[in-house]
Design an enzyme around this catalytic site. Structure first.
Site, PDB file in Angstrom:
ATOM      1  CG  ASP A 106      -1.788  -1.152   1.373  1.00 42.90           C
ATOM      2  OD1 ASP A 106      -2.087  -1.774   0.339  1.00 42.90           O
ATOM      3  OD2 ASP A 106      -2.175  -1.472   2.516  1.00 42.90           O
TER       4      ASP A 106
HETATM    5  N1  URA Z   1      -1.070  -6.046   3.779  1.00 40.61           N
HETATM    6  C1  URA Z   1      -1.623  -4.820   3.773  1.00 40.61           C
HETATM    7  O1  URA Z   1      -2.701  -4.611   4.298  1.00 40.61           O
HETATM    8  N2  URA Z   1      -0.948  -3.839   3.152  1.00 40.61           N
HETATM    9  C2  URA Z   1       0.246  -4.007   2.564  1.00 40.61           C
HETATM   10  O2  URA Z   1       0.833  -3.056   2.034  1.00 40.61           O
HETATM   11  C3  URA Z   1       0.810  -5.293   2.593  1.00 40.61           C
HETATM   12  C4  URA Z   1       0.125  -6.300   3.215  1.00 40.61           C
END
Ligand code: URA
Length: 243
Positions: A106
């Protein structure tokens, strides 16, 4: 190395367009075994080609380990914000096939991110059957309940909108609101959704390692090339450090 046409080699490694290669040759920028090549269409061993006096920049598969900083997106679309690709050398950004992230983090997540121009490698690193461990350091809004360790380990949690449960995951409680979660799969927003499912909220998320690839030695935004192998074939020895 397998011989390749000069125009195809230079274009795929991001130097210039296929059409421009003949001008590079004319200008004396390309040498094959020390000689000026007769044309852009001749085939040469990439290891015997020099461009501006330098060996060809990663003529084979490229696998990059990056310490992703917060605020960068794994998408190619710059309307979503600054892209992790923007942190790489322009020549790598011009490669064809292009570099892609191996899975995604993310925008606000930091930590270990792999990028490659080889689809087979993406598959090798992400296929759930390979059970490649990803370690996430998680800071939460609310105190952790130790019963979560067994709950996540059981592999019964079905996330909203999913039909299959999450694979068993290892939770290590490191503090009141801090934990390490080890996953062997990568569902969309998985860590945030797993904690949301038990009434908690992820405030900060950092991926410490992707399989054997740790970014502990890299500062945010730094990256290095590693041996372009799958997760089990050999340890990810360092290629040329590049950041
Ligand atoms: N899980 C998440 O919620 N976000 C990420 O960036 C990676 C794994």
């Amino acid at each position: 190395m397998k011989p390749r046409r000069l125009d195809e080699l230079l274009a795929s490694c991001g130097y210039t367009s296929r059409r421009e290669v003949k001008n590079w040759i004319r200008a004396g920028r390309v040498r094959v075994r020390g000689q000026k090549p007769a044309s852009a269409s001749i085939k040469a061993d990439p290891g015997e080609v020099l461009i501006d006096g330098e060996p060809v920049d990663h003529p084979g598969v490229l696998l990059v380990l990056m310490h992703k900083p917060a605020g960068y997106v794994c998408s190619h679309d710059d309307r979503e914000g600054p892209r992790v690709y923007d942190l790489l050398p322009p020549r790598w950004q011009a490669r064809n096939p292009s570099l892609n992230t191996v899975g995604r983090l993310d925008k606000d997540t930091t930590g270990a991110l792999l990028l490659t121009d080889d689809g087979t490698l993406v598959h090798a690193w992400t296929h759930p059957k390979r059970k490649v461990e990803k370690h996430y350091l998680v800071d939460l809004a609310h105190p952790l309940d130790p019963t979560l360790i067994g709950f996540f380990a059981a592999g019964d949690l079905v996330l909203e909108g999913e039909t299959t449960p999450c694979r068993p995951a290892r939770l290590e409680i490191l503090g009141d609101t801090r934990a390490r979660l080890v996953l062997t799969e990568g569902k969309y927003h998985q860590v945030r959704r797993m904690f949301a499912a038990v009434g908690n909220e992820v405030l900060r998320l950092h991926r410490e390692c992707f399989g054997p690839c740790s970014i502990a030695h890299l500062l945010p935004g730094q990256f290095e090339t590693i041996n372009p192998t799958g997760p089990r074939e050999e340890p990810p020895g360092n290629g040329a450090a590049t950041a």
